[in-house]
Design a protein around this motif. Structure first.
Motif, mmCIF file in Angstrom:
data_model
loop_
_atom_site.group_PDB
_atom_site.id
_atom_site.type_symbol
_atom_site.label_atom_id
_atom_site.label_comp_id
_atom_site.label_asym_id
_atom_site.label_seq_id
_atom_site.Cartn_x
_atom_site.Cartn_y
_atom_site.Cartn_z
ATOM 1 N N GLU A 224 0.859 -1.187 0.000
ATOM 2 C CA GLU A 224 0.000 0.000 0.000
ATOM 3 C C GLU A 224 0.894 1.237 0.000
ATOM 4 O O GLU A 224 1.894 1.274 0.721
ATOM 5 C CB GLU A 224 -0.881 0.027 1.254
ATOM 6 C CG GLU A 224 -1.791 -1.164 1.437
ATOM 7 C CD GLU A 224 -2.930 -1.230 0.423
ATOM 8 O OE1 GLU A 224 -3.034 -0.346 -0.446
ATOM 9 O OE2 GLU A 224 -3.709 -2.197 0.496
ATOM 10 N N TYR B 242 -0.173 3.991 1.135
ATOM 11 C CA TYR B 242 -0.555 4.674 2.387
ATOM 12 C C TYR B 242 0.227 4.049 3.535
ATOM 13 O O TYR B 242 0.195 2.828 3.725
ATOM 14 C CB TYR B 242 -2.059 4.517 2.621
ATOM 15 C CG TYR B 242 -2.543 5.118 3.914
ATOM 16 C CD1 TYR B 242 -2.575 6.494 4.089
ATOM 17 C CD2 TYR B 242 -2.955 4.300 4.961
ATOM 18 C CE1 TYR B 242 -3.026 7.053 5.285
ATOM 19 C CE2 TYR B 242 -3.407 4.841 6.152
ATOM 20 C CZ TYR B 242 -3.434 6.218 6.317
ATOM 21 O OH TYR B 242 -3.867 6.762 7.500
ATOM 22 N N ILE B 243 0.906 4.890 4.304
ATOM 23 C CA ILE B 243 1.681 4.379 5.432
ATOM 24 C C ILE B 243 0.881 4.636 6.711
ATOM 25 O O ILE B 243 0.693 5.774 7.136
ATOM 26 C CB ILE B 243 3.080 5.023 5.480
ATOM 27 C CG1 ILE B 243 3.791 4.703 4.148
ATOM 28 C CG2 ILE B 243 3.886 4.507 6.669
ATOM 29 C CD1 ILE B 243 5.215 5.139 4.069
ATOM 30 N N LEU B 244 0.407 3.539 7.287
ATOM 31 C CA LEU B 244 -0.524 3.595 8.422
ATOM 32 C C LEU B 244 -0.045 4.477 9.563
ATOM 33 O O LEU B 244 -0.759 5.353 10.037
ATOM 34 C CB LEU B 244 -0.706 2.178 8.991
ATOM 35 C CG LEU B 244 -1.497 1.151 8.187
ATOM 36 C CD1 LEU B 244 -1.300 -0.219 8.816
ATOM 37 C CD2 LEU B 244 -2.956 1.540 8.153
ATOM 38 N N ASP B 245 1.180 4.223 10.010
ATOM 39 C CA ASP B 245 1.662 4.898 11.216
ATOM 40 C C ASP B 245 2.062 6.348 10.957
ATOM 41 O O ASP B 245 2.291 7.099 11.905
ATOM 42 C CB ASP B 245 2.796 4.113 11.907
ATOM 43 C CG ASP B 245 3.742 3.434 10.948
ATOM 44 O OD1 ASP B 245 3.410 3.284 9.759
ATOM 45 O OD2 ASP B 245 4.841 3.058 11.369
ATOM 46 N N TYR B 246 2.144 6.763 9.702
ATOM 47 C CA TYR B 246 2.441 8.173 9.389
ATOM 48 C C TYR B 246 1.184 8.926 8.922
ATOM 49 O O TYR B 246 1.222 10.148 8.800
ATOM 50 C CB TYR B 246 3.495 8.281 8.283
ATOM 51 C CG TYR B 246 4.874 7.749 8.610
ATOM 52 C CD1 TYR B 246 5.254 7.427 9.911
ATOM 53 C CD2 TYR B 246 5.821 7.583 7.591
ATOM 54 C CE1 TYR B 246 6.522 6.947 10.184
ATOM 55 C CE2 TYR B 246 7.097 7.113 7.852
ATOM 56 C CZ TYR B 246 7.444 6.781 9.153
ATOM 57 O OH TYR B 246 8.705 6.310 9.414
ATOM 58 N N ASP B 247 0.130 8.199 8.587
ATOM 59 C CA ASP B 247 -1.041 8.796 7.939
ATOM 60 C C ASP B 247 -0.601 9.622 6.714
ATOM 61 O O ASP B 247 -1.029 10.755 6.510
ATOM 62 C CB ASP B 247 -1.836 9.668 8.938
ATOM 63 C CG ASP B 247 -3.145 10.193 8.325
ATOM 64 O OD1 ASP B 247 -3.658 9.561 7.375
ATOM 65 O OD2 ASP B 247 -3.624 11.249 8.778
ATOM 66 N N ASP C 93 0.171 9.210 2.392
ATOM 67 C CA ASP C 93 0.123 8.373 1.193
ATOM 68 C C ASP C 93 1.262 8.801 0.291
ATOM 69 O O ASP C 93 1.244 9.908 -0.276
ATOM 70 C CB ASP C 93 -1.225 8.558 0.484
ATOM 71 C CG ASP C 93 -1.413 7.518 -0.613
ATOM 72 O OD1 ASP C 93 -0.391 7.021 -1.158
ATOM 73 O OD2 ASP C 93 -2.574 7.189 -0.920
#
Ligand SMILES: N=C(N)NCCCCNCCCN
Ligand SMILES: [Mn+2]
Ligand SMILES: [Mn+2]
Length: 288
Positions: free
Chosen positions: A56, A58-63, A65
């Motif tokens: 993905e 989108y990087i979850l822990d950085y919010d 994309d």
């Protein structure tokens, strides 16, 4: 824009920008010529780009994309087979061409043997070289070649660039002595901690060049690399260090080297691709 020594190859799947407008510029270096153990580094750049298809943006822990960031991919350097010095000259010239049209771009090398980092460092002239590697890479010459991948850190310190190394677990007595004489500080993989990292890099002058030899990671994550070594670091150890550098230091260039393999889906390339996404994401999240 056209570069003298590059050709088009597989690219990241999301929208890319022209190098003139990019914050990050990918360059593959499919060089495989001085590794003494496992072959396949010539397929590294293609394997890494292919592995990004699994991730993905989108990087979850950085919010964040990363598909929304200005990334360019200028393809791969046309290598001079068997000649690491002439190939590194092409890397240097390509990055010099890039910096002329876009001085702000951060070049990201995907390799390919570690020998090729020299070309990027010669082009960017950082004040410090920070490297994560299983190996010291401080031999004066190896297998009769001063541009062998086992010599790259030595060629770089000779340019008057300061060095710090992390995740080390392989070297010769001579290399250890040379490091001592040259004031190169390094942390053994078994002693690695975030605090030890900050301790060594805090005082280093900027800009810094950050090099990740993929063999720094534990061998289970990166089986396909030129000279694998057991007992390496974890993924988040390196991500945490990248985050700190993105926030605290000016980063002139970045690379992920020594990725090899022959099969799509190799864990080594998947590790490299994920690290690439985290580097770009961390620069956007924490960078200046
Ligand atoms: N920087 C590197 N990747 N160095 C690799 C050195 C390989 C050492 N082989 C030792 C073989 C001894 N029999
Ligand atoms: Mn190494
Ligand atoms: Mn190396």
């Amino acid at each position: 824009m056209e570069f003298l020594y590059t050709y088009e190859t597989l690219k990241l799947e999301f929208p890319l920008v022209e190098p003139e407008n990019a914050g990050f510029v990918l360059l593959g270096v499919p060089f495989d010529g001085t590794t003494s153990y496992k072959a396949g580094a010539r397929f590294g750049p293609t394997l890494i780009r292919q592995a990004t298809l699994n991730l993905e943006s989108y990087i979850l822990d950085y919010d964040i994309d990363i598909a929304e960031l200005p990334i360019a991919d200028i393809g791969d350097v046309a290598v001079v087979a068997g000649d690491p010095r002439r190939t590194a000259d092409r890397v240097r010239e390509t990055i010099e061409e890039l910096k002329k049209v876009n001085p702000k771009a951060v070049p990201i090398l995907l390799g390919g043997e570690h020998s090729q980092t020299l070309g990027a460092v010669e082009a960017l002239k950082p004040a410090s070289y920070i490297v994560f590697d299983a190996h010291l890479d401080l031999r004066d010459s190896y297998e009769d070649n001063p541009y062998n991948h086992a010599c790259v850190a030595r060629r770089i310190i000779e340019l008057g660039i300061r060095e710090a190394m992390f995740g080390i677990r392989s070297g010769t007595k001579e290399e250890v002595e040379y490091a001592e004489e040259s004031e190169i500080r390094w942390v053994h993989a078994r002693d690695y901690s975030f605090d030890a990292f900050v301790d060594l890099v805090e005082a280093l002058p900027e800009p810094v060049y950050l090099s990740i030899d993929i063999d720094v990671f534990d061998i289970s994550m990166v089986p396909s690399t030129g000279t694998p070594e057991a007992g390496g670091l974890g993924f988040w150890d390196v991500v945490k260090a990248i985050e700190w550098l993105a926030e605290k230091k000016e980063i002139a260039g970045f690379d992920i080297m020594e990725v090899a393999g022959e099969k799509l889906g190799d864990p080594t390339a998947l590790t490299a691709a994920k690290l690439l996404f985290y580097f770009i994401g961390a620069m956007a999240k924490f960078g200046r």
